[in-house]
Design an enzyme around this catalytic site. Structure first.
Site, PDB file in Angstrom:
ATOM      1  N   LYS A 261       0.824  -1.213   0.000  1.00  0.00           N
ATOM      2  CA  LYS A 261       0.000   0.000   0.000  1.00  0.00           C
ATOM      3  C   LYS A 261       0.856   1.260   0.000  1.00  0.00           C
ATOM      4  CE  LYS A 261      -4.350  -1.512   2.002  1.00  0.00           C
ATOM      5  NZ  LYS A 261      -5.383  -1.226   2.985  1.00  0.00           N
TER       6      LYS A 261
ATOM      7  N   LYS B  15      -5.402 -10.870  -8.570  1.00  0.00           N
ATOM      8  CA  LYS B  15      -6.625 -11.006  -7.772  1.00  0.00           C
ATOM      9  C   LYS B  15      -7.710 -10.038  -8.218  1.00  0.00           C
ATOM     10  CE  LYS B  15      -6.756 -10.678  -3.432  1.00  0.00           C
ATOM     11  NZ  LYS B  15      -6.571 -10.412  -2.020  1.00  0.00           N
TER      12      LYS B  15
ATOM     13  N   LYS C  31     -10.967  -4.154  -6.040  1.00  0.00           N
ATOM     14  CA  LYS C  31     -11.736  -2.927  -6.283  1.00  0.00           C
ATOM     15  C   LYS C  31     -10.858  -1.834  -6.869  1.00  0.00           C
ATOM     16  CE  LYS C  31     -11.391  -1.970  -1.417  1.00  0.00           C
ATOM     17  NZ  LYS C  31     -12.139  -2.441  -0.271  1.00  0.00           N
TER      18      LYS C  31
END
Ligand code: TRP
Length: 344
Positions: free
Chosen positions: A122, A206, A209
């Site tokens: 992140k 994967k 979103k």
């Protein structure tokens, strides 16, 4: 102190999990986590929350946060969580999470957090510009879990490392404060057919979103047309489906769609191949589209119905928070006494 193994945890079994209120939930979240919540609530006392404290670790528009929380709550309800059975609440409504997180910040070691791969992913190249909260995110997660002395945590595969850290924190707390068996060492429940749902555009990444292409995922709020379109447009290969799982290994898109079919229908992937071996995607995709619409369509409809009445969602969250506080506060009070706080 003896050199015997520390006393095992002897309290009741509890399930806890949470989802961050950051935008659209999709098929991967549904199969990887939400379906499990609904199933587990009937077996063990269950706490499911919306992680709005965690949401602040990255920028989120204050005018959107509350509606994002309601959307996750609606997803919980639409996928079968029953507010009379499970405790459903917003993390920010139970201050004990944040208070325990402070104490755990003093238990966890920098070296442990330095190894967390989710932070590295992140933070990317600009670690020094990340919030301190993003770095200590897994410590708050440990507090979420242990403030209820939860023993089982249904989460996606990507959360495994955070659960290991939670166990390390629990063990170190129990040891350092000479409180053997005070906290359980919780287990991650990551298994299940929906453990790894991949993008519909690329079978090697994967479903997420944050993927810029909406065709890469099926959102919980998609209507029947959108679901069916996305399945039909999913990337595949020209080969027919094989007879064995082994033969799917080098065909990630095919493997993923078979896995999705299996998870949505509650069958094994081998069983699905048994039915479709020898058929191409021209035959398989319409069947998968119908199945996806029949399972996901009603969930989206129910979410839209629930979100039309936010007051009802707020009422459910408030009642859940009250029950959650009744469990969390006594744990926190004991912790404060154990560590020797003046106010403990
Ligand atoms: N980190 C989890 C995720 O990204 C969300 C979360 C926060 C969580 N606290 C938790 C999950 C406690 C399980 C238990 O999916």
């Amino acid at each position: 102190m003896t050199d015997q193994a520390p006393a095992p945890y002897a309290g009741p079994q509890r399930v806890l999990s949470g989802v961050q209120p950051t935008g659209d939930l999709h098929l991967g979240n549904y199969l990887g986590a939400l379906v499990k919540f609904a199933r587990l609530q009937h077996e063990i006392e269950t706490f499911i929350f919306v992680a709005d404290l965690h949401a602040l670790t990255e920028w989120v528009d204050p005018s959107k946060l509350k509606s994002n929380v309601r959307e996750i709550a609606a997803a919980y309800l639409a996928t079968g969580l029953d507010p009379k059975v499970a405790n459903i609440f917003a993390q920010s409504a139970v201050p004990a999470h944040a208070e325990l997180a402070w104490i755990f910040n003093c238990v966890a070691r920098l070296g442990w957090l330095d190894r967390m791969t989710q932070f590295k992913d992140k933070a990317g190249k600009h670690k020094e510009r990340s919030s301190v909260g993003l770095y200590t995110y897994p410590v708050l997660q440990a507090a979420d879990i242990l403030v209820y002395k939860a023993t089982h945590v249904p989460v996606g595969e990507d959360q495994r490392q955070h659960l290991e850290l939670t166990r390390d924190i629990a063990a170190k707390f129990n040891h350092d404060f000479e409180a053997p068996g005070f906290f359980p060492l919780p287990d991650a429940l990551t298994q299940g057919p929906g453990a790894r749902i991949m993008s519909l555009r690329d079978g090697k990444v994967k479903m997420s979103k944050s993927d810029p292409s909406d065709y890469s995922r099926i959102n919980l709020t998609d209507d029947a047309d959108a679901i069916s379109q996305k399945v039909r447009k999913a990337r595949t290969d020209p080969e027919p489906l094989p007879e064995t799982l082994d033969e799917l290994k080098a065909r990630p898109e095919a493997e993923n769609l078979v896995g999705v079919y299996a998870a949505l229908s509650g069958r094994t992937a081998q069983d699905v191949l048994g039915e479709f071996a020898g058929q191409g995607f021209g035959a398989f995709k319409p069947k998968l589209a119908d199945l996806a619409v029949s399972v996901m369509g009603p969930i989206g409809g129910e979410m839209r119905r629930l979100l039309a009445d936010p007051a009802e969602i707020d009422r459910i969250l408030a009642a859940g928070a009250e029950r959650a506080r009744a469990v969390a506060e006594p744990t926190l009070a004991e912790v404060k006494r154990i560590v020797g706080y003046w106010a403990g």
